[in-house]
Design a protein around this motif. Structure first.
Motif, PDB file in Angstrom:
ATOM      1  N   ASP A 190       0.839  -1.202   0.000  1.00  0.00           N
ATOM      2  CA  ASP A 190       0.000   0.000   0.000  1.00  0.00           C
ATOM      3  C   ASP A 190       0.874   1.253   0.000  1.00  0.00           C
ATOM      4  O   ASP A 190       0.669   2.182   0.788  1.00  0.00           O
ATOM      5  N   TYR A 198      -7.405  -0.565  -6.846  1.00  0.00           N
ATOM      6  CA  TYR A 198      -8.717  -1.146  -7.124  1.00  0.00           C
ATOM      7  C   TYR A 198      -8.589  -2.668  -7.157  1.00  0.00           C
ATOM      8  O   TYR A 198      -7.617  -3.215  -7.687  1.00  0.00           O
ATOM      9  N   ARG A 239      -4.418   5.203  -5.249  1.00  0.00           N
ATOM     10  CA  ARG A 239      -5.570   4.375  -4.901  1.00  0.00           C
ATOM     11  C   ARG A 239      -5.466   3.051  -5.641  1.00  0.00           C
ATOM     12  O   ARG A 239      -5.096   3.017  -6.817  1.00  0.00           O
ATOM     13  N   SER A 285      -3.738   0.196  -9.784  1.00  0.00           N
ATOM     14  CA  SER A 285      -4.096   1.610  -9.690  1.00  0.00           C
ATOM     15  C   SER A 285      -4.925   2.059 -10.889  1.00  0.00           C
ATOM     16  O   SER A 285      -5.338   3.217 -10.953  1.00  0.00           O
ATOM     17  N   TYR A 303      -4.824  15.363  -4.581  1.00  0.00           N
ATOM     18  CA  TYR A 303      -5.181  13.962  -4.788  1.00  0.00           C
ATOM     19  C   TYR A 303      -6.628  13.648  -4.403  1.00  0.00           C
ATOM     20  O   TYR A 303      -7.259  12.782  -5.003  1.00  0.00           O
ATOM     21  N   PHE A 304      -7.126  14.335  -3.390  1.00  0.00           N
ATOM     22  CA  PHE A 304      -8.492  14.093  -2.909  1.00  0.00           C
ATOM     23  C   PHE A 304      -9.201  15.438  -2.760  1.00  0.00           C
ATOM     24  O   PHE A 304      -9.328  15.967  -1.652  1.00  0.00           O
ATOM     25  N   TYR A 321       3.109   4.347  -2.284  1.00  0.00           N
ATOM     26  CA  TYR A 321       2.943   5.217  -3.454  1.00  0.00           C
ATOM     27  C   TYR A 321       4.160   6.123  -3.579  1.00  0.00           C
ATOM     28  O   TYR A 321       4.521   6.838  -2.636  1.00  0.00           O
TER      29      TYR A 321
END
Length: 291
Positions: free
Chosen positions: A16, A257, A255, A271, A161-162, A18
């Motif tokens: 997890d 998936y 993120r 990703s 990013y968010f 990045y």
């Protein structure tokens, strides 16, 4: 060794993650761009020999055992709940210290007294945790409360990013900063820019240029012009913000998936969002496909 995430280089047992390089035995690490980082968890930037970092950001360069802290480096050791502790060892709740040892709230103590008080403070933080305006509990073991952040949400990478609106940010307990742009009158439109560097006079440094994308004014500085000449690249037609945004949209978001390999149907994490058109394979099928 197995890794999961995106933009991971020369790492092992890291999940997890990045944009990390040289990470080992770590999880939830991001922007660890300088090798190495070991035994880290929930760590944002930047590595360079960091070890045992937990819930901390902008920590590196030989840092070890730093927790719940921000901007503690280099060779920081056993820093907790501290900000801008430079080359400090065994500090708790300190701000803007340099080369200090055994300090609590910027006050120095003998080693034994420091250890006794820190143990007492941790117990009190667990018994009497901080409650933020949204009613969230922040006891010992959590990063600094978000309402105490030095930066507004829209000043941070998190917003890139968010994205959140001002209303959403404030409702979540973040700060928000309204930017006031200084008005400038463009002296040159982007369509009037020279096509080649050979045609570009040094007077371009005195021009205020209208961005081709957003129309905002920007200028070219001497160092930038020298670099472009050295690399033989054309003059920009867009302002720095638009250029950054154009680069940013080409990166995958942080993120993962849950999807299936489109060849063998094995469950995988990627990703690449399900709605994207690319064909996604598991590692084994990918190797067979490119062999």
């Amino acid at each position: 060794m197995r890794v999961t995430g995106d933009y991971i280089y020369e790492s092992k047992n890291t999940h997890d993650a990045y944009m990390v390089a040289g990470a080992e035995d770590s999880r939830y690490a991001q922007f660890v761009s300088v090798p190495h980082a070991r035994d880290c968890y929930d760590y944002s930037g930047w590595g360079n020999g960091a070890e045992k970092i937990y819930e901390a950001a902008v920590v590196g360069e030989g840092a070890n055992g730093v927790k719940f802290s921000f901007e503690c480096w280099p060779d920081a050791l056993d820093n907790e709940y501290s900000i801008y502790a430079i080359s400090c060892k065994h500090v708790f709740g300190c701000v803007s210290l340099k080369r200090k040892h055994y300090c609590i709230l910027n006050k120095g103590y003998p080693k034994e007294e420091y250890e006794r008080l820190v143990s007492q403070i941790k117990k009190d933080m667990e018994r009497n945790p901080y409650r933020d305006p949204q009613g969230r509990i922040w006891s010992y073991g959590e990063f600094l409360p978000i309402n105490l952040s030095l930066f507004a949400y829209n000043e941070s990478l998190a917003h890139a990013y968010f994205p959140k609106t001002e209303k959403e940010s404030l409702a979540s307990g973040f700060k928000w900063h309204e930017f006031t742009a200084t008005p400038y009158t463009a002296t040159k439109q982007w369509v009037d820019m020279p096509d080649t560097l050979a045609e570009t006079p040094d007077t371009i440094l005195q021009e205020v240029i209208a961005c081709a994308s957003c129309g905002k004014a920007f200028c070219i500085v001497s160092g930038e012009l020298a670099l472009m000449k050295n690399l033989s690249i054309p003059l920009p037609r867009e302002c720095p913000t638009c250029r950054h945004n154009a680069r940013f949209v080409r990166t995958n978001p942080p993120r993962l998936y849950n999807r299936s390999c489109q060849k063998c149907s094995r469950p995988i994490q990627t990703s690449y969002a399900p709605e994207r058109p690319e064909i996604i394979y598991c590692e084994e099928c990918y190797k067979v496909e490119i062999a």
